[in-house]
Design an enzyme around this catalytic site. Structure first.
Site, PDB file in Angstrom:
ATOM      1  N   ASP A 124       0.968  -1.301  -0.048  1.00 41.91           N
ATOM      2  CA  ASP A 124       0.001  -0.131  -0.082  1.00 41.91           C
ATOM      3  C   ASP A 124       0.670   1.052  -0.128  1.00 41.91           C
ATOM      4  O   ASP A 124       0.609   2.046   0.837  1.00 41.91           O
ATOM      5  CB  ASP A 124      -0.950   0.163   1.160  1.00 41.91           C
ATOM      6  CG  ASP A 124      -2.032  -0.961   1.291  1.00 41.91           C
ATOM      7  OD1 ASP A 124      -1.731  -1.855   0.237  1.00 41.91           O
ATOM      8  OD2 ASP A 124      -2.813  -1.077   2.047  1.00 41.91           O
ATOM      9  N   ASP A 237     -11.338  -3.594   7.862  1.00 43.33           N
ATOM     10  CA  ASP A 237     -10.988  -2.363   8.136  1.00 43.33           C
ATOM     11  C   ASP A 237     -11.479  -1.459   6.686  1.00 43.33           C
ATOM     12  O   ASP A 237     -11.534  -0.352   6.613  1.00 43.33           O
ATOM     13  CB  ASP A 237      -9.383  -2.043   8.063  1.00 43.33           C
ATOM     14  CG  ASP A 237      -8.835  -2.785   7.273  1.00 43.33           C
ATOM     15  OD1 ASP A 237      -9.268  -3.682   6.266  1.00 43.33           O
ATOM     16  OD2 ASP A 237      -7.393  -2.879   7.536  1.00 43.33           O
TER      17      ASP A 237
HETATM   18  C1  GDL Z   1      -4.223  -4.594   2.778  1.00 43.65           C
HETATM   19  C2  GDL Z   1      -3.382  -4.090   3.652  1.00 43.65           C
HETATM   20  C3  GDL Z   1      -3.634  -4.457   5.205  1.00 43.65           C
HETATM   21  C4  GDL Z   1      -5.329  -4.230   5.379  1.00 43.65           C
HETATM   22  C5  GDL Z   1      -5.996  -5.345   4.100  1.00 43.65           C
HETATM   23  C6  GDL Z   1      -7.179  -5.189   4.314  1.00 43.65           C
HETATM   24  C7  GDL Z   1      -1.773  -6.525   3.125  1.00 43.65           C
HETATM   25  C8  GDL Z   1      -0.552  -6.969   2.911  1.00 43.65           C
HETATM   26  N1  GDL Z   1      -2.028  -4.922   3.496  1.00 43.65           N
HETATM   27  O1  GDL Z   1      -4.163  -4.545   1.458  1.00 43.65           O
HETATM   28  O2  GDL Z   1      -2.829  -3.521   5.844  1.00 43.65           O
HETATM   29  O3  GDL Z   1      -5.594  -4.482   6.664  1.00 43.65           O
HETATM   30  O4  GDL Z   1      -5.634  -4.915   3.005  1.00 43.65           O
HETATM   31  O5  GDL Z   1      -7.943  -4.006   3.996  1.00 43.65           O
HETATM   32  O6  GDL Z   1      -2.876  -7.026   3.335  1.00 43.65           O
END
Ligand code: GDL
Length: 467
Positions: A124, A237
Site C-alpha cells: 500500500d 478495515d
Molecule cells: C491490505 C493491507 C492490510 C489491510 C488489508 C485489508 C496487506 C498486505 N496490506 O491491503 O494492511 O488490513 O488490505 O484492508 O494486506
C-alpha cells in the site's frame, strides 16, 4: 506436515490492519488464547501506529518504547514469537544513507527492547520511484531487495538468530497481473532477495475467497521460496458496515504443507475475532476432513459465554443467527441466506404469492431484531461497543422492511404510499457518502456503470438539499 507446534511454520496473528490498534488488555487476551491454542507468531504492524509508517524514521518515545518492551516480554512468556513490522515505503529514498541509517536505528531500538524478528513491509505505497533511485537500481523490486538485504545482514551481525519477512508491493495475484511495482517485480525478488527472508502473500486477491495449493506453488517457483500467507479473509478495515465472525475457510488443509506460515489479519475490533481465531486453530489441527461450518458452530458455542448479559441468558441459536449475518466477505451464513431469500420474495412478489414467506420473515427478522437489542445488555461493554454501529444499521433496515411488509399486507393501504416515521429523508441513509455511493452501480462481474439515480440526481427540480 507442518503444525503450529513446529516453530518453523509460522502460525498466528498479524495486527496489520488500518484503524485503532488493539489495546494492552486485548493483546493480553490474545496471547492467552494463542498460548492455549499453540499459535506461535504475533506480528505487530498496525497501520495506524504513527511510528509504523508515517514516522518510520523517528525512534519511539520512551513511554511507547516501554510499552513495546512489555509486549515483547509478554509474548516471550506465552511462548509466542513477537515480530516487529516497519513500513518505510511511503517515502523512503533507497539510495539515501540517512534513510538506511534510520532503518537500522529503528531495528536497533527494537533489538534493545528484546525483539528478535522483523518484517519490512512495502504494501500500500505509491507506485512511483525517486528518479535517482530508478537510475541506480532500475526497478522498485531491486531497490527494495537491496535495502532489505542490507538491513537483514546488518541485523544478523547484532543478533544471528534474527529472522526477516518482506511484504512485496504487489502482494496478491491481481496486483502481480497488473504489474504493480513494475514488470517482473516478483521475479526480481525471487532472484535478489536473500533466500533466508520470507515473503508475505495474501492469495489471488487482497481479500481471497480461496487460496489453493496450485496458486502458492506457482508463486514459490517465481519467488524461490514458499510464501507466508498474510490472510485478510476476516479483515474488515475496508468496510465500516461489516465485520466477519464466520469460520476460516476456502483454504484446503493441504495448503499448510505448501506455505511456510499462515497469519490472520482479522477484524480491527478485537472482541469480534474469537470465531476467526478459534476456527483457524481447528483448521491448523484438522486432518483431511475440514468442515468450516461445523467448526463455526463449535466456535460459536465457545464464544457464547462472552455474551453474558445483565438480564436473561442469550441463546446459542440467536447468536448464530446474528453471526450468520456477518459471516464472511463472500458468503452469508445459512440463516442470513434464508432471511435474504424470504425478504427478497416478499418485496418483489404480489401479496397473493407470499404463501408462508410472511410468517417466515416475521419470525426470523423479529428474532434478529430482538437479538440486536439484547446486545445492549452485554456485560462485556467493549464487545457491545464493537458491535453497536453495525447492528444498529441492521436493526434499522429490518425495522423498515417489517413496516413496509406490514403496509403491503393490508389491502386497505394499496393506494397509500408507504412512509416510515422513523426513516425520514436525509436523517436516514443521508449524507454525501450515501449519495456518492448511489452514483455508480456495482455489478457482480466487478464492473461499474452509472446508476439510474445518477441520471435522476442531475435532473432539474431534484435537489439533494431540499427537505
Ligand atoms: C491490505 C493491507 C492490510 C489491510 C488489508 C485489508 C496487506 C498486505 N496490506 O491491503 O494492511 O488490513 O488490505 O484492508 O494486506
Amino acid at each position: 506436515m507442518n503444525t503450529p507446534a513446529d516453530d518453523t511454520f509460522l502460525s498466528g496473528v498479524i495486527e496489520g490492519f488500518y484503524g485503532v490498534p488493539w489495546t494492552l488488555p486485548e493483546r493480553r487476551e490474545l496471547l492467552s488464547w494463542m498460548k492455549a491454542w499453540g499459535l506461535n507468531t504475533y506480528v505487530y504492524g498496525p497501520k495506524d501506529d504513527v511510528h509504523h509508517r508515517t514516522l518510520w524514521r523517528e525512534p519511539y518515545p520512551q513511554d511507547d518504547a516501554e510499552e513495546l518492551r512489555s509486549r515483547i516480554e509478554s509474548c516471550r512468556n506465552h511462548g509466542v514469537r513477537f515480530w516487529y513490522a516497519l513500513g518505510p515505503g511511503l517515502d523512503i529514498r533507497f539510495s539515501s544513507d540517512s534513510d538506511r541509517a534510520a532503518l537500522r536505528g529503528r531495528i536497533r531500538q527494537l533489538l534493545d527492547l528484546g525483539c528478535r524478528d522483523f518484517c519490512l513491509l512495502f504494501d500500500d505505497i505509491p507506485d512511483v520511484m525517486d528518479p535517482g533511485d530508478r537510475q541506480r537500481w532500475g526497478s522498485f523490486a531491486a531497490a527494495q531487495c537491496d535495502v532489505v538485504n542490507d538491513v537483514y545482514r546488518w541485523t544478523l551481525t547484532r543478533n544471528p538468530q534474527s529472522r526477516f519477512l518482506f511484504c512485496p508491493t504487489p502482494y496478491c495475484g491481481r496486483m502481480a497481473l497488473r504489474e504493480l511495482g513494475g514488470p517482473d517485480y516478483l521475479g526480481v525478488v525471487g532472484r535478489e532477495l536473500d533466500p533466508a527472508i520470507g515473503v508475505f502473500w495474501t492469495g489471488p486477491e487482497i481479500i481471497s475467497r480461496e487460496i489453493t495449493v496450485e496458486h502458492v506453488r506457482e508463486l514459490e517457483s517465481v519467488l524461490r521460496r514458499p510464501v507466508v500467507i498474510w490472510d485478510n479473509l476476516q479483515a474488515n478495515d475496508y468496510d465500516g458496515h461489516r465485520f466477519f465472525c464466520g469460520p476460516y475457510s476456502g483454504r484446503p488443509p493441504a495448503l499448510r504443507g505448501a506455505v511456510s506460515g499462515i497469519l490472520l489479519n482479522p477484524n480491527t475490533e478485537f472482541p469480534l475475532n474469537f470465531v476467526p481465531f478459534r476456527t483457524f486453530v481447528d483448521y491448523l489441527r484438522s486432518d483431511g476432513s475440514w468442515n468450516p461450518r461445523a467448526a463455526y458452530r463449535a466456535a460459536m458455542a465457545e464464544w457464547l459465554p462472552h455474551f453474558e448479559t445483565v438480564a436473561a441468558p442469550l441463546k446459542l441459536d440467536d447468536l448464530m443467527l446474528l453471526g450468520d449475518c456477518y459471516y464472511l466477505p463472500y458468503e452469508d451464513g445459512d440463516a442470513a441466506v434464508e432471511l435474504w431469500a424470504v425478504t427478497q420474495r416478499l418485496i418483489s412478489k404480489p401479496r397473493s404469492d407470499w404463501g408462508a414467506d410472511l410468517q417466515a420473515f416475521e419470525s426470523l427478522s423479529g428474532r434478529l431484531r430482538d437479538t440486536c437489542v439484547r446486545m445492549t445488555e452485554l456485560r462485556r461493554r467493549p464487545l457491545f461497543h464493537a458491535l453497536n454501529r453495525r447492528i444498529w444499521e441492521l436493526r434499522e433496515e429490518l425495522d423498515l422492511l417489517a413496516r413496509f411488509v406490514r403496509h403491503r399486507s393490508d389491502p386497505a393501504l394499496d393506494t397509500v404510499p408507504f412512509e416510515s416515521d422513523f426513516h425520514r429523508p436525509q436523517t436516514y441513509r443521508g449524507g454525501l457518502v450515501a449519495r456518492l455511493q448511489g452514483l455508480l452501480q456495482a455489478h457482480p462481474d466487478g464492473s461499474f456503470t452509472p446508476s439510474p439515480e445518477a441520471a435522476a440526481a442531475g435532473r432539474p427540480g431534484i435537489s439533494q438539499n431540499s427537505p
